[in-house]
Scaffold this motif. Structure first.
Motif, mmCIF file in Angstrom:
data_model
loop_
_atom_site.group_PDB
_atom_site.id
_atom_site.type_symbol
_atom_site.label_atom_id
_atom_site.label_comp_id
_atom_site.label_asym_id
_atom_site.label_seq_id
_atom_site.Cartn_x
_atom_site.Cartn_y
_atom_site.Cartn_z
ATOM 1 N N ARG A 14 0.836 -1.404 -0.053
ATOM 2 C CA ARG A 14 0.054 -0.104 -0.029
ATOM 3 C C ARG A 14 0.878 1.299 -0.015
ATOM 4 N NH1 ARG A 14 -4.623 0.649 4.235
ATOM 5 N NH2 ARG A 14 -5.090 2.483 2.945
ATOM 6 N N LEU A 15 2.092 1.312 0.816
ATOM 7 C CA LEU A 15 2.946 2.627 0.868
ATOM 8 C C LEU A 15 3.458 2.779 -0.559
ATOM 9 C CD1 LEU A 15 4.519 4.668 2.501
ATOM 10 C CD2 LEU A 15 6.269 2.678 2.859
ATOM 11 N N TYR A 16 4.067 1.510 -1.076
ATOM 12 C CA TYR A 16 4.732 1.821 -2.486
ATOM 13 C C TYR A 16 3.462 2.362 -3.450
ATOM 14 C CZ TYR A 16 9.193 -0.430 -1.368
ATOM 15 O OH TYR A 16 10.168 -0.719 -0.788
ATOM 16 N N ASP A 17 2.361 1.640 -3.401
ATOM 17 C CA ASP A 17 1.238 2.344 -4.462
ATOM 18 C C ASP A 17 0.894 3.786 -4.256
ATOM 19 O OD1 ASP A 17 0.967 0.049 -5.892
ATOM 20 O OD2 ASP A 17 -0.474 -0.680 -4.739
ATOM 21 N N HIS A 18 0.844 4.060 -2.740
ATOM 22 C CA HIS A 18 0.477 5.457 -2.351
ATOM 23 C C HIS A 18 1.420 6.430 -2.954
ATOM 24 C CE1 HIS A 18 -2.185 8.162 0.006
ATOM 25 N NE2 HIS A 18 -0.804 8.619 0.442
ATOM 26 N N LEU A 19 2.804 6.191 -2.899
ATOM 27 C CA LEU A 19 3.889 7.091 -3.156
ATOM 28 C C LEU A 19 4.003 7.172 -4.734
ATOM 29 C CD1 LEU A 19 6.632 5.801 -0.908
ATOM 30 C CD2 LEU A 19 5.470 8.011 -0.711
ATOM 31 N N VAL A 20 3.685 6.021 -5.536
ATOM 32 C CA VAL A 20 3.815 6.269 -6.915
ATOM 33 C C VAL A 20 2.395 6.885 -7.571
ATOM 34 C CG1 VAL A 20 3.430 4.914 -8.965
ATOM 35 C CG2 VAL A 20 4.846 3.969 -7.390
ATOM 36 N N GLN A 21 1.296 6.819 -6.816
ATOM 37 C CA GLN A 21 0.245 7.547 -7.182
ATOM 38 C C GLN A 21 0.492 9.076 -6.945
ATOM 39 O OE1 GLN A 21 -3.046 5.991 -4.777
ATOM 40 N NE2 GLN A 21 -2.736 3.835 -5.881
ATOM 41 N N HIS A 22 1.240 9.588 -6.045
ATOM 42 C CA HIS A 22 1.313 11.066 -5.775
ATOM 43 C C HIS A 22 2.741 11.360 -6.495
ATOM 44 C CE1 HIS A 22 -1.782 10.176 -2.866
ATOM 45 N NE2 HIS A 22 -1.791 11.446 -2.984
ATOM 46 N N GLY A 23 3.180 10.488 -7.417
ATOM 47 C CA GLY A 23 4.369 10.947 -7.912
ATOM 48 C C GLY A 23 5.822 11.016 -7.524
ATOM 49 N N HIS A 24 5.982 10.257 -6.400
ATOM 50 C CA HIS A 24 7.276 9.972 -6.007
ATOM 51 C C HIS A 24 7.728 8.833 -6.762
ATOM 52 C CE1 HIS A 24 7.112 12.744 -2.360
ATOM 53 N NE2 HIS A 24 5.757 12.407 -2.497
ATOM 54 N N GLN A 25 8.949 8.959 -6.910
ATOM 55 C CA GLN A 25 9.944 8.006 -7.658
ATOM 56 C C GLN A 25 11.031 7.139 -6.953
ATOM 57 O OE1 GLN A 25 9.059 7.480 -10.978
ATOM 58 N NE2 GLN A 25 7.400 8.987 -10.591
ATOM 59 N N ILE A 26 10.895 7.472 -5.644
ATOM 60 C CA ILE A 26 11.693 6.911 -4.516
ATOM 61 C C ILE A 26 11.491 5.208 -4.381
ATOM 62 C CG2 ILE A 26 10.321 7.197 -2.477
ATOM 63 C CD1 ILE A 26 14.285 8.019 -2.733
ATOM 64 N N VAL A 27 10.464 4.799 -4.701
ATOM 65 C CA VAL A 27 10.252 3.266 -4.723
ATOM 66 C C VAL A 27 10.883 2.510 -5.556
ATOM 67 C CG1 VAL A 27 8.008 3.708 -3.603
ATOM 68 C CG2 VAL A 27 8.174 3.064 -5.972
ATOM 69 N N PRO A 28 11.270 1.185 -5.280
ATOM 70 C CA PRO A 28 12.094 0.376 -6.276
ATOM 71 C C PRO A 28 10.921 -0.101 -7.188
ATOM 72 C CG PRO A 28 11.836 -0.910 -4.082
ATOM 73 C CD PRO A 28 11.336 0.524 -3.885
ATOM 74 N N GLU A 29 11.526 -0.943 -8.316
ATOM 75 C CA GLU A 29 10.465 -1.618 -9.161
ATOM 76 C C GLU A 29 9.785 -2.663 -8.431
ATOM 77 O OE1 GLU A 29 10.422 -3.544 -13.537
ATOM 78 O OE2 GLU A 29 12.135 -3.137 -12.586
ATOM 79 N N PHE A 30 8.376 -2.699 -8.354
ATOM 80 C CA PHE A 30 7.733 -3.770 -7.642
ATOM 81 C C PHE A 30 6.417 -4.063 -8.192
ATOM 82 C CE2 PHE A 30 5.629 0.166 -6.735
ATOM 83 C CZ PHE A 30 4.420 -0.192 -6.419
ATOM 84 N N TYR A 31 6.053 -5.190 -7.703
ATOM 85 C CA TYR A 31 4.721 -5.810 -8.182
ATOM 86 C C TYR A 31 4.006 -6.287 -6.715
ATOM 87 C CZ TYR A 31 6.483 -6.020 -12.953
ATOM 88 O OH TYR A 31 7.170 -5.406 -14.074
ATOM 89 N N ARG A 32 2.812 -6.334 -6.907
ATOM 90 C CA ARG A 32 1.882 -6.528 -5.619
ATOM 91 C C ARG A 32 1.201 -8.168 -6.178
ATOM 92 N NH1 ARG A 32 -1.714 -2.415 -2.553
ATOM 93 N NH2 ARG A 32 -1.758 -4.155 -1.238
ATOM 94 N N VAL A 33 1.343 -9.308 -5.615
ATOM 95 C CA VAL A 33 0.956 -10.451 -6.049
ATOM 96 C C VAL A 33 -0.024 -11.163 -5.021
ATOM 97 C CG1 VAL A 33 2.961 -10.603 -7.679
ATOM 98 C CG2 VAL A 33 3.053 -11.859 -5.488
#
Length: 362
Positions: free
Chosen positions: A129-148
């Protein structure tokens, strides 16, 4: 790092009663010592734990054993009321949600609970949820990821991230234990809820296990980050982030930092400030970053509570446990001067409970 003895010193101003919940958690001893070390107030410390031989009990003024189940919150409120507590300082991550939901009950007693709001916690403590939230708000600080959430999705994500040519990481979205897939590793069982951390296996080694799991766990699969690891620790409240300090992790075992350097990392500090503002983090938080192969920093996780190794900063001039109490009380914080470059090593300390004795020795 060795902190001075814990005997209270007089002449530091007003008395403040601090309740430390989770007095037996890793790091509790050092955090209690750090609160004792302050010159800003005279601390009276209440230690609360669900076991009678908590490691922090020998260092507190009053030790209280409380229920571990549904009565936990009520027991804590009863102790806080009886001891005239000013601030509740949670140390155990699993207590955060229940304490946050009960904040209005504490506030009605005039007690400040140092924990973020429930929605903030639910995002910060779930990496997916954290990574999704950051990506939705334009933050590029997260690694490449997939939720499965299925075995087929897991295999597809692992392949998309470059396995078997590249290492891949995965963990429960709501957990901390990280596992690695390395095509050259020996196949091994992967138990996501047990220690040690950093289990290394192959895709063929984990698939038979995942095929038997029902229901399939909510996993997050990420790129492998081979670079240096850093932490940023903050004190925050609403839009104010008055204290940010950073450190490198030179030696890590089972997810815990035992050796590090208080190292100024402006880029990571600014990222931590931005995430605090976005999530609405209050009081304490610890941000873990690692560098990717191309030298880009990536956020590993956010811990919306005081880090167990936060006492590393005390010897460098930043007594974050003490400053956190002052900030929770609404006091103006004195300017801190951090001795960047300070190197810190953590070590174990024995707490001895002898038969028939009510107190323990250290």
């Amino acid at each position: 790092m060795t902190l001075p003895d814990t005997a209270p010193r007089s002449g530091r101003g007003r008395n403040v009663t601090v309740m430390v919940t989770g007095a037996g958690t890793p790091g509790a001893v050092g955090i209690i010592k750090a609160i004792r070390r302050t010159d800003a107030f005279d601390p009276h410390i209440i230690g609360v734990e669900t076991i009678p031989d908590a490691s922090g009990f020998p260092l507190v003024d009053t030790a209280e054993t409380v229920s571990a189940g549904d009565d936990f919150i009520q027991d804590v409120i009863d102790v806080a009321r009886r001891e005239d507590v000013d601030v509740v300082f949670p140390l155990r991550p699993t207590d955060l949600q229940s304490l946050s939901e009960a904040k209005p009950r504490f506030e009605s007693e005039g007690i400040e609970v140092m924990v973020s709001d429930p929605e903030t916690l639910s995002i910060a403590m779930d990496t997916g949820r954290l990574y999704d939230h950051l990506v939705q708000h334009g933050h590029q600080i997260v690694p490449e990821f997939y939720r499965v959430s299925t075995c087929d999705e897991f295999v597809d994500a692992v392949r998309a991230l470059g396995y078997p040519d590249r290492r891949v990481c995965f963990k429960r979205s709501d957990g901390n234990k990280v596992c690695f897939l390395d095509s050259e590793a020996d196949g091994s069982n992967v138990l996501l809820d047990t220690q040690p951390n950093n289990t290394v296996s192959t895709l063929d080694g984990v698939l038979p296990i995942f095929e038997e799991i029902e229901p399939f766990p909510d996993l997050i699969v990420t790129e492998y980050l081979p670079g240096d690891e850093y932490s940023v620790d903050v004190i925050a409240r609403e839009d104010d982030v008055p204290v940010t300090v950073s450190r490198s992790h030179d030696e890590i075992s089972a997810g815990h930092s035992y050796m590090g350097t208080i190292e100024e990392a402006p880029e990571l500090i600014e990222s931590a400030r931005q995430i605090c503002a976005l999530l609405g983090i209050e009081y304490n938080a610890n941000f873990r970053f690692k560098y990717a192969a191309d030298g880009t920093p990536k956020l590993v996780e956010v811990n919306p509570h005081l880090s167990e190794s936060v006492t590393a900063y005390v010897g460098a001039g930043a007594n974050i446990p003490s400053l956190s109490v002052q900030h929770a009380l609404g006091w103006d914080l004195s300017e801190i001067t951090v001795d960047w470059g300070t190197h810190v090593t953590h070590d174990w300390q024995e707490i001895v409970f002898r038969p028939g004795q009510k107190s323990a020795t250290i």
